[in-house]
Scaffold this motif. Structure first.
Motif, PDB file in Angstrom:
ATOM      1  N   GLY A   1      90.843 -37.605  71.887  1.00  0.00           N
ATOM      2  CA  GLY A   1      91.272 -38.986  72.064  1.00  0.00           C
ATOM      3  C   GLY A   1      92.779 -39.084  72.155  1.00  0.00           C
ATOM      4  N   ASP A   2      93.233 -40.261  72.541  1.00  0.00           N
ATOM      5  CA  ASP A   2      94.658 -40.465  72.792  1.00  0.00           C
ATOM      6  C   ASP A   2      95.452 -40.933  71.582  1.00  0.00           C
ATOM      7  N   VAL A   3      94.782 -41.513  70.604  1.00  0.00           N
ATOM      8  CA  VAL A   3      95.491 -42.061  69.457  1.00  0.00           C
ATOM      9  C   VAL A   3      94.625 -41.893  68.209  1.00  0.00           C
ATOM     10  N   SER A   4      95.260 -41.579  67.108  1.00  0.00           N
ATOM     11  CA  SER A   4      94.533 -41.516  65.845  1.00  0.00           C
ATOM     12  C   SER A   4      94.828 -42.789  65.063  1.00  0.00           C
ATOM     13  N   GLY A   5      94.023 -43.056  64.078  1.00  0.00           N
ATOM     14  CA  GLY A   5      94.267 -44.218  63.233  1.00  0.00           C
ATOM     15  C   GLY A   5      93.450 -45.436  63.602  1.00  0.00           C
ATOM     16  N   TYR A   6      92.655 -45.363  64.667  1.00  0.00           N
ATOM     17  CA  TYR A   6      91.742 -46.467  64.988  1.00  0.00           C
ATOM     18  C   TYR A   6      90.466 -46.156  64.215  1.00  0.00           C
ATOM     19  N   TYR A   7      90.292 -46.790  63.093  1.00  0.00           N
ATOM     20  CA  TYR A   7      89.321 -46.437  62.059  1.00  0.00           C
ATOM     21  C   TYR A   7      87.949 -46.073  62.630  1.00  0.00           C
TER      22      TYR A   7
ATOM     23  N   HIS B   1      87.008 -44.183  64.916  1.00  0.00           N
ATOM     24  CA  HIS B   1      86.890 -44.058  66.368  1.00  0.00           C
ATOM     25  C   HIS B   1      87.778 -42.959  66.944  1.00  0.00           C
ATOM     26  N   ALA B   2      87.304 -42.390  68.032  1.00  0.00           N
ATOM     27  CA  ALA B   2      88.168 -41.659  68.953  1.00  0.00           C
ATOM     28  C   ALA B   2      88.483 -42.671  70.049  1.00  0.00           C
ATOM     29  N   ALA B   3      89.740 -42.972  70.236  1.00  0.00           N
ATOM     30  CA  ALA B   3      90.143 -44.012  71.177  1.00  0.00           C
ATOM     31  C   ALA B   3      90.786 -43.388  72.407  1.00  0.00           C
ATOM     32  N   GLU B   4      90.283 -43.783  73.551  1.00  0.00           N
ATOM     33  CA  GLU B   4      90.820 -43.357  74.838  1.00  0.00           C
ATOM     34  C   GLU B   4      91.613 -44.534  75.396  1.00  0.00           C
ATOM     35  N   LEU B   5      92.912 -44.346  75.602  1.00  0.00           N
ATOM     36  CA  LEU B   5      93.772 -45.430  76.081  1.00  0.00           C
ATOM     37  C   LEU B   5      93.911 -45.357  77.591  1.00  0.00           C
ATOM     38  N   LYS B   6      93.787 -46.512  78.246  1.00  0.00           N
ATOM     39  CA  LYS B   6      93.870 -46.559  79.701  1.00  0.00           C
ATOM     40  C   LYS B   6      94.731 -47.736  80.142  1.00  0.00           C
ATOM     41  N   ALA B   7      95.562 -47.483  81.138  1.00  0.00           N
ATOM     42  CA  ALA B   7      96.359 -48.533  81.794  1.00  0.00           C
ATOM     43  C   ALA B   7      96.458 -48.131  83.260  1.00  0.00           C
ATOM     44  N   GLU B   8      95.454 -48.491  84.019  1.00  0.00           N
ATOM     45  CA  GLU B   8      95.366 -48.073  85.412  1.00  0.00           C
ATOM     46  C   GLU B   8      95.109 -49.268  86.309  1.00  0.00           C
ATOM     47  N   LYS B   9      95.463 -49.109  87.568  1.00  0.00           N
ATOM     48  CA  LYS B   9      95.254 -50.174  88.541  1.00  0.00           C
ATOM     49  C   LYS B   9      93.762 -50.421  88.773  1.00  0.00           C
ATOM     50  N   THR B  10      93.011 -49.337  88.922  1.00  0.00           N
ATOM     51  CA  THR B  10      91.576 -49.435  89.130  1.00  0.00           C
ATOM     52  C   THR B  10      90.874 -49.067  87.831  1.00  0.00           C
ATOM     53  N   ILE B  11      90.053 -49.968  87.325  1.00  0.00           N
ATOM     54  CA  ILE B  11      89.381 -49.776  86.039  1.00  0.00           C
ATOM     55  C   ILE B  11      87.959 -49.279  86.281  1.00  0.00           C
ATOM     56  N   THR B  12      87.617 -48.165  85.630  1.00  0.00           N
ATOM     57  CA  THR B  12      86.263 -47.609  85.714  1.00  0.00           C
ATOM     58  C   THR B  12      85.722 -47.456  84.283  1.00  0.00           C
ATOM     59  N   LEU B  13      85.134 -48.535  83.781  1.00  0.00           N
ATOM     60  CA  LEU B  13      84.704 -48.575  82.386  1.00  0.00           C
ATOM     61  C   LEU B  13      83.727 -47.465  82.041  1.00  0.00           C
ATOM     62  N   SER B  14      82.768 -47.190  82.909  1.00  0.00           N
ATOM     63  CA  SER B  14      81.771 -46.172  82.573  1.00  0.00           C
ATOM     64  C   SER B  14      82.414 -44.810  82.367  1.00  0.00           C
ATOM     65  N   ASP B  15      83.400 -44.472  83.171  1.00  0.00           N
ATOM     66  CA  ASP B  15      84.103 -43.196  82.993  1.00  0.00           C
ATOM     67  C   ASP B  15      84.881 -43.181  81.687  1.00  0.00           C
ATOM     68  N   TYR B  16      85.535 -44.279  81.373  1.00  0.00           N
ATOM     69  CA  TYR B  16      86.342 -44.357  80.154  1.00  0.00           C
ATOM     70  C   TYR B  16      85.464 -44.209  78.909  1.00  0.00           C
ATOM     71  N   VAL B  17      84.333 -44.909  78.903  1.00  0.00           N
ATOM     72  CA  VAL B  17      83.447 -44.872  77.737  1.00  0.00           C
ATOM     73  C   VAL B  17      82.827 -43.486  77.588  1.00  0.00           C
ATOM     74  N   ALA B  18      82.414 -42.887  78.689  1.00  0.00           N
ATOM     75  CA  ALA B  18      81.851 -41.533  78.623  1.00  0.00           C
ATOM     76  C   ALA B  18      82.878 -40.554  78.070  1.00  0.00           C
ATOM     77  N   GLN B  19      84.126 -40.674  78.520  1.00  0.00           N
ATOM     78  CA  GLN B  19      85.193 -39.815  78.016  1.00  0.00           C
ATOM     79  C   GLN B  19      85.421 -40.050  76.534  1.00  0.00           C
ATOM     80  N   ALA B  20      85.461 -41.310  76.110  1.00  0.00           N
ATOM     81  CA  ALA B  20      85.668 -41.634  74.694  1.00  0.00           C
ATOM     82  C   ALA B  20      84.533 -41.083  73.830  1.00  0.00           C
ATOM     83  N   ASN B  21      83.302 -41.174  74.317  1.00  0.00           N
ATOM     84  CA  ASN B  21      82.171 -40.660  73.548  1.00  0.00           C
ATOM     85  C   ASN B  21      82.237 -39.139  73.404  1.00  0.00           C
ATOM     86  N   ARG B  22      82.632 -38.439  74.456  1.00  0.00           N
ATOM     87  CA  ARG B  22      82.818 -36.977  74.358  1.00  0.00           C
ATOM     88  C   ARG B  22      83.908 -36.650  73.343  1.00  0.00           C
TER      89      ARG B  22
END
Length: 102
Positions: free
Chosen positions: A7-13, A15-36
């Motif tokens: 994950g990208d940041v620790s301290g989100y109780y 959770h493994a948190a994946e942070l995204k700031a992109e022009k095109t948002i692909t939620l399914s990819d982000y969530v799958a990555q966060a779950n892994r």
């Protein structure tokens, strides 16, 4: 961290948190990555924190799949019930504070 990214940041109780700031948002990819990454990090939940374009971070979104959200809500229900049984006064104080915050 490659194939064992945690994950990208620790301290989100809890959770493994994946942070995204992109022009095109692909939620399914982000969530799958966060779950892994939650598995790699030994955390019970994964989530993606997605920044809205042209907005501050606080205006972004926290996204998880429904299965993860159900597990999280069930945990919260069980923990609240345990606290309510163990210390009803303290539970009432916490419940009141959180209801006021909404």
């Amino acid at each position: 961290m490659g194939s064992k990214d945690i994950g990208d940041v620790s301290g989100y109780y809890l959770h493994a948190a994946e942070l995204k700031a992109e022009k095109t948002i692909t939620l399914s990819d982000y969530v799958a990555q966060a779950n892994r990454e939650a598995i790699n990090a030994g955390q019970p939940y994964g989530c993606a924190i997605v920044k809205r374009r042209m907005k501050g971070v606080a205006d972004g979104y926290v996204v998880r799949d429904v299965a993860t959200d159900v597990r999280l809500m069930n945990r919260m229900r069980d923990m609240e019930e345990a606290l309510r049984k163990a210390d009803p006064v303290w539970w009432a104080c916490i419940d009141s504070a959180h209801r006021e915050a909404a």
